[in-house]
Scaffold this motif. Sequence first.
Motif: not given
Length: 203
Positions: A103-105, A113-114, A121-128, A192-193
Amino acid sequence: ILAPALQNNSVFMAVAMLSIFWIVTGFNFFGTRASSLLSSVGTLLGAIIPSVLLMGMMGVWIVQGKNIQIPAFTFDAFLPGLNIQSMIFAASMILMFAGMEMAGYHATETRNPAKDFPLAMFLSAGIICIISIIATLAVAFVVPVSKLNLNSGITETFALMFQEFNIGWAIVPVGLLLVVGIIAELSTWLIGPAIGLLPAAMN
């Protein structure tokens, strides 16, 4: 989906995996916009929709008082045994977190971005977290312990639920949605890479 026994055919699995890998690699040559579209649409169709469907059916399963396969909770069963099966499971748990760095890429593709990236990331973590816990419970509720399979647990759960609700035909479209989700995830991992190496290549 149509021939579950093929998962034990090493030749079929090798051909299928390599074919999908190279098709997705070729698709990513069309650029990050195409890749992002595949990831977004694929995640919606192949992860969010099947997960919501699975959670909804689990709710109906519980309300209708259908048989729950998960064993009764005991402190002895809570601690895993030290054997080859538990080691395999532990390895799969670690791999659940592999790829989060991808995701960082994509952070620089956001407008701000800031602000946007941490919020995403917070929303994704909660949903996941919600989807992973409830979907895992659905598998444990429906699939007998003796039939649990790390490779096809979700598909087996859908198949058993659809049979119980007399809509067995639905396993094919849902299975295809899951395939779309897996391909979208693979696409994100592949691009990503490459995006990460781009600044070094430019310099």
